[in-house]
Design a protein around this motif. Structure first.
Motif, PDB file in Angstrom:
ATOM      1  N   LEU A  11       0.830  -1.192   0.000  1.00 34.55           N
ATOM      2  CA  LEU A  11       0.000   0.000   0.000  1.00 34.55           C
ATOM      3  C   LEU A  11       0.868   1.247   0.000  1.00 34.55           C
ATOM      4  O   LEU A  11       1.956   1.284   0.559  1.00 34.55           O
ATOM      5  CB  LEU A  11      -0.903  -0.005   1.233  1.00 34.55           C
ATOM      6  N   ASP A 302      -7.345  -7.565  -4.452  1.00 38.57           N
ATOM      7  CA  ASP A 302      -7.974  -6.500  -3.661  1.00 38.57           C
ATOM      8  C   ASP A 302      -8.496  -5.362  -4.529  1.00 38.57           C
ATOM      9  O   ASP A 302      -8.379  -4.188  -4.166  1.00 38.57           O
ATOM     10  CB  ASP A 302      -6.989  -5.953  -2.619  1.00 38.57           C
ATOM     11  N   CYS A 303      -9.099  -5.703  -5.659  1.00 39.73           N
ATOM     12  CA  CYS A 303      -9.654  -4.668  -6.524  1.00 39.73           C
ATOM     13  C   CYS A 303     -10.731  -5.249  -7.430  1.00 39.73           C
ATOM     14  O   CYS A 303     -10.484  -6.237  -8.136  1.00 39.73           O
ATOM     15  CB  CYS A 303      -8.563  -4.027  -7.394  1.00 39.73           C
ATOM     16  N   CYS A 320     -11.096   0.919  -8.329  1.00 37.85           N
ATOM     17  CA  CYS A 320     -11.713  -0.160  -7.544  1.00 37.85           C
ATOM     18  C   CYS A 320     -12.921   0.400  -6.778  1.00 37.85           C
ATOM     19  O   CYS A 320     -12.924   1.557  -6.361  1.00 37.85           O
ATOM     20  CB  CYS A 320     -10.720  -0.740  -6.557  1.00 37.85           C
ATOM     21  N   ASN A 328     -13.358  -3.813  -0.975  1.00 40.65           N
ATOM     22  CA  ASN A 328     -12.357  -2.894  -1.530  1.00 40.65           C
ATOM     23  C   ASN A 328     -12.205  -1.651  -0.662  1.00 40.65           C
ATOM     24  O   ASN A 328     -13.182  -1.084  -0.199  1.00 40.65           O
ATOM     25  CB  ASN A 328     -12.748  -2.470  -2.944  1.00 40.65           C
ATOM     26  N   SER A 330      -9.248   0.638  -1.514  1.00 42.40           N
ATOM     27  CA  SER A 330      -8.202   1.452  -2.124  1.00 42.40           C
ATOM     28  C   SER A 330      -8.364   1.457  -3.635  1.00 42.40           C
ATOM     29  O   SER A 330      -9.245   0.798  -4.187  1.00 42.40           O
ATOM     30  CB  SER A 330      -6.813   0.910  -1.736  1.00 42.40           C
ATOM     31  N   LEU A 332      -6.205   1.084  -7.419  1.00 41.51           N
ATOM     32  CA  LEU A 332      -5.059   0.306  -7.896  1.00 41.51           C
ATOM     33  C   LEU A 332      -4.363   1.006  -9.053  1.00 41.51           C
ATOM     34  O   LEU A 332      -5.016   1.527  -9.968  1.00 41.51           O
ATOM     35  CB  LEU A 332      -5.531  -1.081  -8.347  1.00 41.51           C
ATOM     36  N   HIS A 343      -1.272  -0.154  -4.456  1.00 41.14           N
ATOM     37  CA  HIS A 343      -2.567   0.363  -4.025  1.00 41.14           C
ATOM     38  C   HIS A 343      -2.413   1.778  -3.488  1.00 41.14           C
ATOM     39  O   HIS A 343      -1.441   2.101  -2.809  1.00 41.14           O
ATOM     40  CB  HIS A 343      -3.168  -0.534  -2.936  1.00 41.14           C
TER      41      HIS A 343
END
Length: 482
Positions: A11, A302-303, A320, A328, A330, A332, A343
């Motif tokens: 991140l 994670d998107c 995202c 979700n 964040s 990307l 992220h």
């Protein structure tokens, strides 16, 4: 982190935004209430609310994608409420004209006339819009692509209407830099598909024709596909795929609110990479990603993305959103060549995203951003609409409040003006205040109208004053269309 930063699968911390010195005074509209007031016009942000452009005709209840052609100094909005493309003069910040008014299907409603009335986005139109030179391409809610000549009189501007072979809207789309190839997306079909067209380029007559229908074939559920973008360096189309079944193994690809307990989507999305040279006439099936060919479906982590845009150093920003993957949190950024990613914390819930070459910043139309660190769920009460501002090194600069339905954004790279449509207040639509109307006072403040049944919505105009004196000639840059 420098402009030539190295991606890591981690991140990126967001930074506090400094106050900009020397920003031009804000313009006011002629409305009864001054434009650019209230929460949507903070004084401590670098990106300032400049003015609001009012759209004549029906109040802005429903609209979709927007686009800017800086060389024509024109902004275009797919305005379903007026069944037209709205055109704004980006030099003088005035409404210029409607294009194709009445030639689109307009707003289609679910449960019309009842307290649960809402807009059916899947069959409303216009939706996607892009331009190159004199040619404007727009998707409609009846699965057609419409081609307009911007240099022709309004009455004869529509030159072609082409079916994409579905029953729902032609949504977002992307053009190659030379305007010769056009990729459109039918996101609401099941299964969804894209179409590759031979477009008009710089020609003086319209001869658009379909090359191929493109579908994703990886042996897993793909409920939708979303915003495409063209990368001139790799010469590939990149398409956001909100949900990819089996990513990760055993995940849930479709929500079932009637289940006990209700199920939510737990699958992450993907990035579809399309090499036009590998597209065959008729129908093309695109499978799993082939690194050797740089073609196929890349699975993301994670998107669940909606938006896609090409930024500096061959990086792509993907918007995202909890609308696709409730977990979700964040945004990307992924490199088009290496597929390494990072992220961006502090901003989520985007639909359309845009990179502005004029100031080197990304802008996100985020209608589902987290209200705070402690209010960050997929529930509507925990979400807020903002304009996200991210620099070229993928660091969040600031977020600026917008009307509750705000999801569309486009920037004029020659003038560093950012255009964000604002919904008319929900009170304008008493039969269905849960529809697409603005349920917050933010958009009304930007528009210079009350947040009640008198409000009409507007196009909020924001400025990032990079040179401090607002002389447009200092910001004119010779770059290609977005």
């Amino acid at each position: 982190m420098s402009a030539r930063f190295t991606f890591r699968n981690s991140l990126v911390a967001s930074l506090a935004a400094p106050v900009l010195v020397g920003v031009a005074s804000l313009a006011a509209s002629g409305a009864a209430f001054a434009a650019c007031t209230g929460p949507g016009a903070p004084t401590n942000t670098e990106t300032k609310c400049l003015t609001a452009v009012q759209i004549p005709g029906a109040a802005l209840r429903s609209y979709d994608i927007s686009w800017v052609n800086p060389h024509r100094a024109e902004y275009y909005l797919a305005d379903r409420s007026n069944a037209a493309i709205d055109i704004i003069d980006t030099r003088h910040l005035t409404f210029k004209r409607f294009l194709g008014k009445g030639q689109f299907v307009g707003v289609k409603l679910n449960n019309p006339g009842t307290p649960i009335e809402s807009v059916n986005n899947d069959i409303s139109g216009p939706d996607g819009v892009v331009t190159h030179g004199r040619w404007l391409y727009a998707g409609d809610g009846d699965s057609t692509l419409k081609v307009f000549d911007l240099d022709a009189p309004d009455a004869s501007a529509l030159k072609q209407t082409l079916s994409t072979g579905g029953a729902t809207r032609v949504d977002e789309m992307a053009l190659t830099t030379d305007g010769e190839l056009l990729l459109t997306v039918n996101n609401a079909e099941d299964p969804p598909f894209a179409n590759l067209f031979a477009a008009n380029g710089d020609g003086n007559h319209s001869s658009v024709s379909e090359i191929s229908k493109i579908t994703i074939d990886i042996g897993a559920d793909i409920p939708a596909i979303e915003q495409p973008t063209w990368d001139p360096k790799t010469r590939r189309f990149y398409v956001s795929v909100p949900v990819v079944g089996g990513n990760p193994s055993g995940c849930v690809s479709r929500a079932d609110p009637k289940a006990t307990p209700p199920t939510v989507v737990t699958c992450d999305g993907g990035l579809l990479v399309i090499d036009p040279n590998l597209v065959t006439s008729g129908t093309t099936l695109v499978g799993a990603f082939d690194p050797g060919k740089n073609h196929g479906l890349v699975k993301l982590s994670d998107c669940g993305p909606n938006g896609a845009t090409v930024g500096p150093n061959d990086n792509l920003m993907l918007g995202c959103t909890q609308a696709n993957r409730p977990a979700n949190r964040s945004t990307l950024v992924i490199n088009a060549t290496t597929k390494n990613f990072s992220h961006v914390n502090g901003i989520v819930g985007s639909d359309e995203v845009w990179f502005n070459k004029g100031d080197g910043r990304y802008y996100t139309g985020s209608n589902r951003n987290c209200k705070s660190a402690t209010q960050c769920s997929a529930a509507a009460a925990d979400q807020a609409a903002v304009l996200g501002v991210i620099d070229g090194t993928s660091v969040l600069i600031e977020t600026i409040p917008q009307s509750s339905g705000s999801h569309s954004v486009a920037a004029d790279s020659k003038r560093n003006l950012i255009f964000v449509p604002q919904n008319a207040p929900a009170a304008r639509f008493p039969a269905g205040t849960g529809g697409n109307g603005d349920t917050t006072p933010v958009g009304a403040g930007i528009c210079g109208t009350a947040n009640d049944a008198t409000g009409t919505g507007c196009i909020g105009v924001f400025v990032h004053d990079v040179d401090g004196d607002r002389d447009d000639h200092d910001r004119d840059r010779d770059d290609h269309d977005h």
